[in-house]
Write a protein that holds these residues in place. Sequence first.
Motif, PDB file in Angstrom:
ATOM      1  N   LEU A 125      18.039   9.957  -5.369  1.00  0.00           N
ATOM      2  CA  LEU A 125      18.514   8.568  -4.962  1.00  0.00           C
ATOM      3  C   LEU A 125      18.814   7.704  -5.918  1.00  0.00           C
ATOM      4  N   VAL A 126      18.044   7.429  -7.053  1.00  0.00           N
ATOM      5  CA  VAL A 126      17.983   6.391  -8.058  1.00  0.00           C
ATOM      6  C   VAL A 126      19.163   6.599  -8.767  1.00  0.00           C
ATOM      7  N   VAL A 127      19.516   8.092  -9.080  1.00  0.00           N
ATOM      8  CA  VAL A 127      20.868   8.667  -9.740  1.00  0.00           C
ATOM      9  C   VAL A 127      22.048   8.234  -8.972  1.00  0.00           C
ATOM     10  N   LEU A 128      22.017   8.418  -7.722  1.00  0.00           N
ATOM     11  CA  LEU A 128      23.195   8.289  -6.839  1.00  0.00           C
ATOM     12  C   LEU A 128      23.491   6.548  -6.912  1.00  0.00           C
ATOM     13  N   VAL A 129      22.360   5.863  -6.529  1.00  0.00           N
ATOM     14  CA  VAL A 129      22.779   4.478  -6.369  1.00  0.00           C
ATOM     15  C   VAL A 129      23.202   3.793  -7.564  1.00  0.00           C
ATOM     16  N   THR A 130      22.727   4.544  -8.919  1.00  0.00           N
ATOM     17  CA  THR A 130      23.153   3.712 -10.054  1.00  0.00           C
ATOM     18  C   THR A 130      24.804   4.040 -10.272  1.00  0.00           C
ATOM     19  N   LEU A 131      25.186   5.422  -9.799  1.00  0.00           N
ATOM     20  CA  LEU A 131      26.726   5.687  -9.841  1.00  0.00           C
ATOM     21  C   LEU A 131      27.475   4.868  -8.841  1.00  0.00           C
ATOM     22  N   ALA A 132      26.899   4.858  -7.661  1.00  0.00           N
ATOM     23  CA  ALA A 132      27.659   4.034  -6.639  1.00  0.00           C
ATOM     24  C   ALA A 132      27.806   2.604  -6.927  1.00  0.00           C
ATOM     25  N   VAL A 133      26.743   1.865  -7.520  1.00  0.00           N
ATOM     26  CA  VAL A 133      26.850   0.584  -7.559  1.00  0.00           C
ATOM     27  C   VAL A 133      27.826   0.408  -8.954  1.00  0.00           C
ATOM     28  N   ALA A 134      27.953   1.237  -9.884  1.00  0.00           N
ATOM     29  CA  ALA A 134      28.893   1.167 -10.985  1.00  0.00           C
ATOM     30  C   ALA A 134      30.095   1.191 -10.419  1.00  0.00           C
ATOM     31  N   GLY A 135      30.374   2.382  -9.559  1.00  0.00           N
ATOM     32  CA  GLY A 135      31.872   2.422  -8.853  1.00  0.00           C
ATOM     33  C   GLY A 135      32.177   1.102  -8.200  1.00  0.00           C
ATOM     34  N   GLY A 136      31.067   0.584  -7.122  1.00  0.00           N
ATOM     35  CA  GLY A 136      31.562  -0.604  -6.415  1.00  0.00           C
ATOM     36  C   GLY A 136      31.717  -1.743  -7.265  1.00  0.00           C
ATOM     37  N   TRP A 137      31.098  -1.820  -8.418  1.00  0.00           N
ATOM     38  CA  TRP A 137      31.080  -2.985  -9.175  1.00  0.00           C
ATOM     39  C   TRP A 137      32.243  -3.070  -9.979  1.00  0.00           C
ATOM     40  N   HIS A 138      33.236  -1.985 -10.269  1.00  0.00           N
ATOM     41  CA  HIS A 138      34.337  -2.143 -10.879  1.00  0.00           C
ATOM     42  C   HIS A 138      35.555  -2.275  -9.742  1.00  0.00           C
ATOM     43  N   VAL A 139      35.178  -1.746  -8.556  1.00  0.00           N
ATOM     44  CA  VAL A 139      36.082  -2.220  -7.505  1.00  0.00           C
ATOM     45  C   VAL A 139      35.949  -3.652  -7.267  1.00  0.00           C
ATOM     46  N   ALA A 140      35.032  -4.180  -7.183  1.00  0.00           N
ATOM     47  CA  ALA A 140      34.852  -5.629  -6.785  1.00  0.00           C
ATOM     48  C   ALA A 140      35.576  -6.478  -7.970  1.00  0.00           C
ATOM     49  N   ALA A 320      37.033  12.670   0.895  1.00  0.00           N
ATOM     50  CA  ALA A 320      35.875  11.808   0.817  1.00  0.00           C
ATOM     51  C   ALA A 320      35.016  11.906   2.128  1.00  0.00           C
ATOM     52  N   SER A 321      35.911  12.067   3.158  1.00  0.00           N
ATOM     53  CA  SER A 321      35.321  12.162   4.568  1.00  0.00           C
ATOM     54  C   SER A 321      34.716  13.414   4.709  1.00  0.00           C
ATOM     55  N   ILE A 322      35.240  14.428   3.878  1.00  0.00           N
ATOM     56  CA  ILE A 322      34.592  15.993   3.917  1.00  0.00           C
ATOM     57  C   ILE A 322      33.406  15.903   3.171  1.00  0.00           C
ATOM     58  N   VAL A 323      33.484  15.152   1.873  1.00  0.00           N
ATOM     59  CA  VAL A 323      32.198  14.897   1.146  1.00  0.00           C
ATOM     60  C   VAL A 323      31.142  14.437   1.937  1.00  0.00           C
ATOM     61  N   ALA A 324      31.471  13.109   2.535  1.00  0.00           N
ATOM     62  CA  ALA A 324      30.491  12.443   3.409  1.00  0.00           C
ATOM     63  C   ALA A 324      29.908  12.945   4.455  1.00  0.00           C
ATOM     64  N   PHE A 359      29.623  10.351  -5.676  1.00  0.00           N
ATOM     65  CA  PHE A 359      30.427  11.636  -5.803  1.00  0.00           C
ATOM     66  C   PHE A 359      31.853  11.150  -6.210  1.00  0.00           C
ATOM     67  N   GLY A 360      32.311   9.983  -6.056  1.00  0.00           N
ATOM     68  CA  GLY A 360      33.800   9.684  -6.565  1.00  0.00           C
ATOM     69  C   GLY A 360      33.881   9.547  -7.705  1.00  0.00           C
ATOM     70  N   VAL A 361      32.811   8.754  -8.321  1.00  0.00           N
ATOM     71  CA  VAL A 361      32.650   8.406  -9.762  1.00  0.00           C
ATOM     72  C   VAL A 361      32.445   9.728 -10.493  1.00  0.00           C
ATOM     73  N   LEU A 362      31.649  10.541 -10.063  1.00  0.00           N
ATOM     74  CA  LEU A 362      31.583  11.755 -10.819  1.00  0.00           C
ATOM     75  C   LEU A 362      32.791  12.655 -10.724  1.00  0.00           C
ATOM     76  N   TRP A 363      33.733  12.520  -9.709  1.00  0.00           N
ATOM     77  CA  TRP A 363      35.132  13.357  -9.552  1.00  0.00           C
ATOM     78  C   TRP A 363      35.841  12.768 -10.588  1.00  0.00           C
ATOM     79  N   GLU A 364      36.029  11.211 -10.651  1.00  0.00           N
ATOM     80  CA  GLU A 364      36.916  10.615 -11.640  1.00  0.00           C
ATOM     81  C   GLU A 364      36.566  11.187 -12.968  1.00  0.00           C
ATOM     82  N   LEU A 365      35.294  11.165 -13.336  1.00  0.00           N
ATOM     83  CA  LEU A 365      34.736  11.500 -14.614  1.00  0.00           C
ATOM     84  C   LEU A 365      35.351  12.860 -14.939  1.00  0.00           C
TER      85      LEU A 365
END
Length: 429
Positions: A125-140, A320-324, A359-365
């Motif tokens: 969860l720590v790793v996922l939250v870090t990646l998700a916040v990084a993605g959300g941060w750039h979207v913002a 994304a809905s499939i991954v979710a 997962f979206g951040v990892l896919w873009e990488l």
Amino acid sequence: MDARFDGLLEEPTRSVVLAWLVTAVLVVLAVGHGLVGSYRWFVLTGFAVVIVVLPAAAFRDPCAMPPWPLLVLVLLPIADASAFGQSFLTAIAVYVAVAAVALVATVELDRFTAVQMSHSFSVALVVLVTLAVAGGWHVAQWATDVAVGTDYLLNDRSQDAANRMLMYDFAYAAVAGLLAGITFDRYFRSYSERVAGSPVASREPEQNSRSVPDPVPPLIRDRLDAPDALVRQFSQIMQAALAALLLFGLIRGDLTTVVNAGVALGITFLPAVLERDAKLPLEPGLVFWLTAAVFLHAIGSAGLYAVVGQWDSLTHTISASIVAAAGYAVVRAIDLHSDEVHLPTPMLFAFILVFVLAFGVLWELLEFAIDESAQLLGMQAVVAQYGLSDTIVDLVYDGFGAVVAAVWGSFYLTSLSQRIAGRFEGQRQ
């Protein structure tokens, strides 16, 4: 101090005071960033302060603070940015700060809420939250650039150059998240030993939290359900179309079409493999959902991406809905099966958003790595990126797909989660 934390906060009062002192320094740094117009660091530091003081505010207890050494991990990169301004090291420090905030948030969930997490689940969860916040941060930041006219992401660079820097940023975030996960690993072990037997450590999930009634109103189910035979026929038609597309790509020698159609066709047979090998029957609707996602991507890569501007957004939303959905079903199954993991319903929704954004951040990488490798080898890229805006819009639609799956997951994925949990239970026996 609230009796709820008598057994939890065995650290001396000095440690709580240190935690508040570090928090006060964070507040000062946030104000400083705001005064000098460094609004990105102002928002990030302010967000960190909110996360830190949330338990104390929620329980109205000043002693409900995260451990001060974790707050120092948040403070260090922010102080570095305050002292040295914008630099290469500052860019890395952003993601160290993001990872530290994710670390604190995960610790607070474990210490102060009804959420229960096993060791490995917490680290992930720590790793996922870090990646998700990084993605959300750039979207913002991108949304601010579009709405207000700032220049946070492009910064006088071309779309491709800015996208390349974005990929580097995501790589920094991935490494920082991994290091934060390792840090949490060490903290989790020592903390579990120290609070064993405390009231919060032995908290019980709310009653009936593991029973999952069918929440779908009959009227909605009757309106939306289609005959299984019809759904299967549509899935088979799309499989046949993918096979024809694969043959077309082979005849033309089009590597992109061959790879995308071949992989998509292979994925459509995954449900049958799960039913045969894992004895996990899947509803025809879920099979159709998966088949439609890979079918739309395959025909997009064959030419529709270039012709229809929004086709990429459509496929990202559905994918994304499939991954979710997969994340929802598996995590809910773990919740039903394991006594060490418990996620209340609101947390399940939040976890799905985090899971899909990460997962979206990892896919873009991955897309970036494939695209760069193909260029270095002089080959045609199977998947490619088309600039900063394309990447950010992909992440936005990933979020839309996550919301759809999180909302509908409680309707149509409950029975699947229960069957997966049954498989876990059978393997344990």
